[in-house]
Design a protein around this motif. Structure first.
Motif, PDB file in Angstrom:
ATOM      1  N   ASN A 194       0.832  -1.198   0.000  1.00 15.00           N
ATOM      2  CA  ASN A 194       0.000   0.000   0.000  1.00 15.00           C
ATOM      3  C   ASN A 194       0.871   1.255   0.000  1.00 15.00           C
ATOM      4  O   ASN A 194       1.643   1.478   0.926  1.00 15.00           O
ATOM      5  N   PHE A 230      -0.360   4.303  -0.022  1.00 20.22           N
ATOM      6  CA  PHE A 230      -1.249   5.400   0.330  1.00 20.22           C
ATOM      7  C   PHE A 230      -1.499   5.455   1.834  1.00 20.22           C
ATOM      8  O   PHE A 230      -1.414   4.449   2.531  1.00 20.22           O
ATOM      9  N   TRP A 239      -9.992  10.817   2.542  1.00 23.44           N
ATOM     10  CA  TRP A 239      -9.565  10.406   1.210  1.00 23.44           C
ATOM     11  C   TRP A 239      -8.135   9.885   1.309  1.00 23.44           C
ATOM     12  O   TRP A 239      -7.453  10.116   2.287  1.00 23.44           O
ATOM     13  N   TYR A 240      -7.737   9.154   0.292  1.00 25.85           N
ATOM     14  CA  TYR A 240      -6.389   8.579   0.288  1.00 25.85           C
ATOM     15  C   TYR A 240      -5.418   9.503  -0.439  1.00 25.85           C
ATOM     16  O   TYR A 240      -5.762  10.131  -1.440  1.00 25.85           O
ATOM     17  N   PRO A 242      -1.041   9.793  -1.591  1.00 26.56           N
ATOM     18  CA  PRO A 242       0.212   9.038  -1.687  1.00 26.56           C
ATOM     19  C   PRO A 242       1.048   9.244  -0.413  1.00 26.56           C
ATOM     20  O   PRO A 242       1.025  10.322   0.185  1.00 26.56           O
ATOM     21  N   VAL A 266      -8.338   1.677  -0.613  1.00 21.35           N
ATOM     22  CA  VAL A 266      -7.460   2.359  -1.565  1.00 21.35           C
ATOM     23  C   VAL A 266      -7.826   1.921  -2.982  1.00 21.35           C
ATOM     24  O   VAL A 266      -7.900   2.750  -3.897  1.00 21.35           O
ATOM     25  N   LYS A 267      -8.084   0.626  -3.164  1.00 17.94           N
ATOM     26  CA  LYS A 267      -8.465   0.116  -4.489  1.00 17.94           C
ATOM     27  C   LYS A 267      -9.751   0.783  -4.976  1.00 17.94           C
ATOM     28  O   LYS A 267      -9.847   1.191  -6.140  1.00 17.94           O
ATOM     29  N   ALA A 305     -10.812   3.707  -4.171  1.00 20.94           N
ATOM     30  CA  ALA A 305     -10.497   5.104  -4.475  1.00 20.94           C
ATOM     31  C   ALA A 305      -9.725   5.243  -5.785  1.00 20.94           C
ATOM     32  O   ALA A 305      -9.997   6.144  -6.573  1.00 20.94           O
ATOM     33  N   THR A 306      -8.760   4.356  -6.015  1.00 20.47           N
ATOM     34  CA  THR A 306      -7.961   4.488  -7.246  1.00 20.47           C
ATOM     35  C   THR A 306      -8.763   4.100  -8.491  1.00 20.47           C
ATOM     36  O   THR A 306      -8.436   4.541  -9.581  1.00 20.47           O
ATOM     37  N   ASN A 307      -9.808   3.305  -8.321  1.00 13.41           N
ATOM     38  CA  ASN A 307     -10.660   2.929  -9.455  1.00 13.41           C
ATOM     39  C   ASN A 307     -11.823   3.887  -9.677  1.00 13.41           C
ATOM     40  O   ASN A 307     -12.504   3.795 -10.693  1.00 13.41           O
ATOM     41  N   LYS A 316     -13.801   7.252 -10.557  1.00  6.91           N
ATOM     42  CA  LYS A 316     -13.652   8.451 -11.408  1.00  6.91           C
ATOM     43  C   LYS A 316     -14.621   9.518 -10.915  1.00  6.91           C
ATOM     44  O   LYS A 316     -15.826   9.366 -11.075  1.00  6.91           O
TER      45      LYS A 316
END
Length: 155
Positions: free
Chosen positions: A2, A4, A108-109, A111, A146-147, A149-151, A153
């Motif tokens: 991870n 993030f 929110w996540y 880096p 995190v997954k 959030a990164t997916n 849009k």
């Protein structure tokens, strides 16, 4: 692995100027609460008081108190918020702050190594107020990963 951490913002509208007697007990507890955060498992970073002047420009409201911090994960933030001495002060919020009609917190996540800005915080609060909990901005009610959030849009 991870890469993030979890960022959080919460805002509160003061009932009186920070130097007013109404706010005194809140002010007296700040150092204690910040020290608990600083020592909490999973704590990474928090906004320092001397950095808060810029917030008035971004949020355009000098009655708001703004808190931002970064945590290793949602569980670490939850434990600090609800399972530490912080909860004793949190329960007394009505003594010092008025009810805000909009969502006053967002997670929110970010880096690893990133320190969120006031504009980041305002964007997330604006988003959650318009769209509700999403992986872009959420609360403890929805534990997005995190997954997620990164997916996601943003609209």
């Amino acid at each position: 692995m991870n890469n993030f951490h979890l960022a959080q913002v919460n805002i509160a509208k003061r009932l009186a100027p920070i130097d007013d007697p109404i706010m005194q007990d809140f002010v007296n507890n700040l150092d204690k609460i910040n020290a608990i955060a600083d020592k909490s498992n999973g704590f990474i970073w928090r906004l320092q008081d001397e950095d808060k002047d810029e917030a008035v420009q971004v949020f355009q409201d000098d009655t708001l108190l703004i808190n931002m911090s970064v945590w290793e994960n949602l569980e670490s933030l939850f434990n600090y918020t609800y399972k530490s001495v912080h909860v004793e002060v949190f329960k007394r919020k009505k003594e010092w702050f008025s009810k805000i009609k909009m969502m006053h917190m967002a997670f929110w996540y970010v880096p690893k190594g990133y320190e969120p800005t006031f504009q980041d915080a305002k964007n997330r609060l604006d988003y959650i107020n318009k769209h509700g909990d999403t992986p872009f901005a959420f609360t403890f009610k929805n534990k997005f990963s995190v997954k997620d959030a990164t997916n996601y849009k943003p609209i």
